[in-house]
Design a protein around this motif. Structure first.
Motif, short mmCIF file in Angstrom:
data_model
loop_
_atom_site.label_atom_id
_atom_site.label_comp_id
_atom_site.label_asym_id
_atom_site.label_seq_id
_atom_site.Cartn_x
_atom_site.Cartn_y
_atom_site.Cartn_z
N ALA A 480 0.86 -1.21 0.00
CA ALA A 480 0.00 0.00 0.00
C ALA A 480 0.89 1.25 0.00
O ALA A 480 1.94 1.28 0.64
N MET A 481 0.43 2.24 -0.74
CA MET A 481 1.22 3.47 -0.82
C MET A 481 0.77 4.46 0.25
O MET A 481 -0.42 4.71 0.41
N ASP A 482 1.74 5.05 0.95
CA ASP A 482 1.39 6.12 1.89
C ASP A 482 0.92 7.33 1.10
O ASP A 482 1.60 7.76 0.17
N PRO A 483 -0.19 7.91 1.45
CA PRO A 483 -0.65 9.10 0.70
C PRO A 483 0.29 10.29 0.86
O PRO A 483 0.55 11.03 -0.07
N GLU A 484 0.85 10.40 2.10
CA GLU A 484 1.76 11.52 2.36
C GLU A 484 3.21 11.11 2.11
O GLU A 484 3.65 10.08 2.63
N LEU A 485 3.93 11.91 1.36
CA LEU A 485 5.35 11.64 1.16
C LEU A 485 6.14 12.22 2.32
O LEU A 485 5.84 13.31 2.82
N ARG A 486 7.15 11.46 2.79
CA ARG A 486 7.97 11.98 3.88
C ARG A 486 9.44 11.80 3.50
O ARG A 486 9.76 11.08 2.53
N THR A 487 10.32 12.46 4.25
CA THR A 487 11.76 12.27 3.97
C THR A 487 12.30 11.22 4.92
O THR A 487 11.78 11.01 6.01
N ILE A 488 13.36 10.55 4.47
CA ILE A 488 14.00 9.50 5.26
C ILE A 488 15.34 10.07 5.76
O ILE A 488 16.08 10.65 4.96
N PRO A 489 15.66 9.93 7.02
CA PRO A 489 16.93 10.49 7.52
C PRO A 489 18.10 9.90 6.73
O PRO A 489 18.19 8.67 6.56
N ILE A 490 18.99 10.75 6.26
CA ILE A 490 20.11 10.30 5.42
C ILE A 490 20.97 9.32 6.21
O ILE A 490 21.32 9.57 7.37
#
Ligand SMILES: Cc1ncc(C[n+]2csc(CCOP(=O)(O)OP(=O)(O)O)c2C)c(N)n1
Ligand SMILES: CC(=O)[C@@H](O)[C@H](O)COP(=O)(O)O
Ligand SMILES: [Mg+2]
Length: 634
Positions: A480-490
Motif C-alpha cells: 500500500a502506498m502512503d498518501p503523504e510523502l515523507r523524507t528519510i533520515p540520510i
C-alpha cells in the motif's frame, strides 16, 4: 518457400532481385510470427529486412566485416547466417542472444548492446586490414538514433581524417526508441523531406548529362557548375565536408536501388556514407503505427500487436513517473533529463503535464550528466533519469562535473540489478560500485515502491549535493502506498526483524528475499534478523557497530557486483573501525557477465535466491558450531 533453404548467405548470390523480394517477405512473416512468442526488437528488425538482404547479397561475410550498431537490429543477419532454427529461443536463457554475439557465429564480428560504437569498430577494423595489407570490406550499419551518440561523432571525425576505405550505412527511420531528437535528426529529416532539391538535383544532373559530349572548357565549366551546385544539391554535404562521399538518400526497401548504390559505393576510394531511408516496423501495421511500442516488444497477439504480458502491481518505473509529477507540481525547479529513454524511464506522463521540463537529449549520457550539473548550479532541481547500464557512459562527468562541484543533481537510476532478456550488456549491476566511492555522492535503494516514493521526496528536499536512488526493472511488491510523502533520515537503515546471532543485511528486492528466507528458517527454530540497508552511502554506522558488538553473524545480499558494492563497503567499515572479528559473508553478483534469460534465472545462476540464502545461514551456523567445539576442546 525460399527461406527454409537459406542457411548460408552465399546462397543469396544466385537469386534474382524478384526472388530476393520474395525472400524479404518471407523473412518479414517469419519475424512477425516468431516474435509473438519471444518478444524482442520487432520494429527495428522489420525495418532492415531489405537492407540486410542487400548487404549479404553484395558482400561476403564474414570476410567482409558487417558491424551493426547497438546490434538489436541483427535478427535478419542471424536468419541469413544459419540461425533460423534457434529463433524460438530468442532472448531466452542459454538461447539465441537478442544482440550480435561472436560466440554464436563467425558472421558476428562485433558485439554491442550499447549504442554508437560501430563507427569506432569499423575504423579499427579498416586500420588493421590496411596494416595487414588485406582488402576486405568494412561496413558499419548505424541508425539515426545511434548517430546522436557522442562516440559516433568522435569516430566520424577520425574516419574523415584517415580517409581509409570503409562504408557507413546510415539506417534512417526517423526514430530512436522514441521519436529521434536533435540537430542531426533535423538535418537528416530535411534531406528526407526536402523533395524540391532532390528533384532539382536530378534535373540539373539530367541537364548536365544532356550537354552534348564536348571536350574542353564547357565540360570543365559544367563540372565546376556541378561542384558548386553540390552545396545546394548534394543533400549530405555535411558528411562530404567531413571527408566522406555521401550517397543517397536511397529507399531502404528497394532492393535494386540499394544493390546499385552499394556497387557505386564500392568504386569510392575512401570512406563512403550511404544514407538509407527505412520505415521502422515495415510490413506490420501495429508496428508501423506504434513505432515506440514495437521497438522492444514483449510477446504479443499477432492480429493486434497488443502485448500478452500479464498485469501485476505497477512497475517501479511507473511509480517513479507518477511520483515525479506530484513532486513537479510541488517544485517548479524540478526538471527531468533523459538520454533518449523517455518511455523506458516512465517520463511520458511527466512530459504531458510539464512539456518544457522533460528534456530528451538523444543518446548522449555524458552530455546529459554535465547538463544536469549546470542546471543544478543555476538553482534548478534536475533529475537525471537514466538506466544503470547506460549511465556507465557518464562516469567521468559524474565525478568531474557533478560530484566534484557537489552539484545538487538527483539521479533516478532505473534498471538497477538484473534486467532479464537484454542480458550482459544491459545488466544494471555496476553503478553502486562505481558511484559509492565518489566523494559527496549519496545513494539509496528502496525495498519497495512505497519507499521509492519517499526516497524521491528525500532527494528533492536534499540540497547538499548529488543524491541517487536506484530501482529495478520489475513490478513493485503491491504494498500500500502512503498518501503523504515523507523524507528519510540520510544514512538510516531499517531493522525489519531481530534475530538470534544471525542477520541478513539486504537492499532493494533482496530485502524481500531476506524476509522469505527468515520466514523459512523461523519454521526450523532459527531466528534471523533482517536489515533494510536502504542507504548504500552513507552506511548506518551505528547499526553496523551494534551488529558487530552483538557478535552477529551477517550476510550482506545485493543484486549488484559483489566486488565494490554494499558488501565491500560493510567490510571496509569494520576494517576502518578496527573491528577485526566482525563475521560478514557477502552474497552479490560474482565476477562474471550474466547473460540473457529471465531475472529469476539470472538470480538462480548467481545464487541470489531464498534457498541459497537459507543454505548460507545454515552453513555459517555449522561453521560457528564447529569453531566453538574445536576452541572449547583445545
Ligand atoms: C549508450 C546507449 N544509450 C541508450 C541505449 C538504448 N537504445 C537502444 S536502441 C536505441 C535507439 C536506437 O535508434 P536507432 O539507432 O535509430 O535504431 P533503430 O531502432 O531506429 O533502428 C536506444 C536509445 C543504448 N542501447 N545505448
Ligand atoms: C536495445 C536497447 O538498448 C533498448 O531497446 C533496451 O533493450 C530497452 O530496455 P527496456 O526494455 O528495459 O526499456
Ligand atoms: Mg532509427
Amino acid at each position: 518457400m525460399l527461406l527454409p533453404q537459406i542457411n548460408d548467405p552465399k546462397q543469396l548470390k544466385s537469386l534474382s532481385v524478384d526472388e530476393l523480394t520474395t525472400l524479404a517477405e518471407e523473412i518479414r512473416r517469419f519475424l512477425i510470427e516468431k516474435l509473438t512468442a519471444t518478444g524482442g526488437h520487432l520494429g527495428s528488425n522489420l525495418g532492415v529486412v531489405e537492407l540486410t538482404l542487400a548487404l549479404h547479397y553484395c558482400y561476403n561475410s564474414p570476410r567482409d566485416k558487417m558491424i551493426y550498431d547497438v546490434g538489436h537490429q541483427a535478427y535478419v543477419h542471424k536468419i541469413l547466417t544459419g540461425r533460423q532454427d534457434r529463433f524460438d529461443t530468442l532472448r531466452k536463457y542459454q538461447g539465441l542472444c537478442g544482440f550480435v554475439k561472436r560466440s554464436e557465429s563467425e558472421h558476428d564480428v562485433w558485439e554491442a548492446g550499447h549504442s554508437s560504437t560501430s563507427l569506432s569498430a569499423a575504423m579499427g577494423m579498416a586500420m588493421a586490414r590496411d596494416l595487414k595489407g588485406e582488402d576486405n570490406k568494412v561496413i558499419a550499419v548505424i541508425g539515426d538514433g545511434a548517430l546522436t551518440g557522442g562516440m559516433a561523432f568522435e569516430a566520424l571525425n577520425h574516419i574523415g581524417h584517415e580517409k581509409r576505405k570503409l562504408m557507413v550505412i546510415l539506417n534512417d527511420n526517423e526514430m530512436s526508441i522514441a521519436p529521434n531528437v536533435g540537430a542531426m535528426h533535423n538535418y537528416l529529416s530535411k534531406i528526407r523531406s526536402d523533395r524540391h532539391y532532390l528533384r532539382a538535383k536530378d534535373e540539373v544532373e539530367g541537364l548536365l548529362k544532356k550537354i552534348p559530349a564536348i571536350g574542353g572548357r564547357l565540360a570543365k565549366t559544367a563540372e565546376q557548375l556541378k561542384n558548386s551546385l553540390k552545396y545546394m544539391m548534394v543533400p549530405g554535404v555535411l558528411f562530404e565536408e567531413l571527408g566522406f562521399t555521401y550517397l543517397g538518400p536511397v529507399d531502404g526497401h528497394d532492393l535494386e536501388k540499394m544493390i546499385d548504390t552499394f556497387h557505386q559505393a564500392d568504386n569510392v576510394a575512401g570512406p563512403v556514407l550511404v544514407h538509407v531511408l527505412t520505415t521502422k516496423g515495415k510490413g506490420y501495421k501495429p508496428a508501423e503505427t506504434d513505432f515506440y511500442k514495437s521497438h522492444a516488444i514483449s510477446p504479443y497477439k499477432i492480429e493486434s500487436g497488443q502485448a500478452l504480458k500479464a498485469v501485476g502491481p505497477p512497475m517501479y518505473t511507473e511509480v517513479f513517473g507518477e511520483t515525479l509529477i506530484e513532486l513537479g507540481r510541488e517544485d517548479s525547479r524540478l526538471i527531468a533529463v533523459t538520454p533518449a529513454m523517455p518511455g523506458g524511464s516512465g517520463l511520458f506522463p511527466f512530459a504531458k503535464e510539464f512539456p518544457d521540463r522533460m528534456i530528451d537529449v538523444g543518446i548522449a549520457e555524458q552530455h546529459a550528466a554535465t547538463l544536469c550539473a549546470a542546471l543544478a548550479m543555476e538553482g534548478m532541481k534536475p533529475v537525471y533519469a537514466v538506466y544503470s547500464t547506460f549511465m556507465q557512459r557518464a562516469y567521468d562527468q559524474i565525478v568531474h562535473d557533478i560530484c566534484r562541484h557537489n552539484a545538487n543533481v538527483m539521479f533516478a537510476i532505473d534498471r538497477a540489478g538484473f534486467v532479464g532478456a537484454d542480458g550482459e550488456t544491459h545488466q544494471g549491476v555496476y553503478d553502486v560500485a562505481f558511484m559509492r566511492h565518489i566523494p559527496n555522492m549519496v545513494m539509496m535503494m528502496p525495498k519497495d515502491e512505497n519507499e521509492l516514493r519517499h526516497m524521491m521526496k528525500t532527494a528533492l528536499e536534499y540540497n547538499d549535493g548529488p543524491i541517487a536512488y536506484r530501482y529495478p526493472r520489475i513490478n513493485g511488491t503491491g504494498v500500500a502506498m502512503d498518501p503523504e510523502l515523507r523524507t528519510i533520515p540520510i544514512g538510516s537503515w531499517e531493522r525489519l526483524r531481530t534475530g538470534e546471532g544471525y542477520a541478513v543485511v539486504a537492499c532493494g528486492p533482496m530485502v524481500q528475499v531476506a524476509e522469505e528466507a527468515a520466514d523459512l528458517l523461523k519454521r526450523e527454530g532459527i531466528q534471523v534478523g533482517v536489515v533494510n540497508a536502504r542507504f548504500l552511502k552513507p552506511l548506518d554506522n551505528s547499526m553496523l557497530l551494534d551488529l558487530a558488538h552483538a557478535g552477529t553473524n551477517m550476510v550482506v545480499i545485493e543484486e549488484a557486483c559483489q566486488a565494490g558494492s554494499l558488501g565491500s563497503s560493510v567490510l571496509e567499515f569494520y576494517a576502518e573501525n578496527e573491528i577485526y572479528d566482525a563475521r560478514v559473508h557477502l552474497m552479490g553478483v560474482p565476477d562474471i557477465f550474466v547473460e540473457h534469460g529471465s531475472i529469476k534465472e539470472q538470480r538462480q545462476e548467481t545464487g541470489l535466491t531464498v534457498e541459497a540464502l537459507c543454505a548460507r545461514i545454515k552453513s555459517m551456523m555449522a561453521l560457528s558450531a564447529y569453531n566453538y567445539k574445536t576452541t572449547s576442546s583445545s
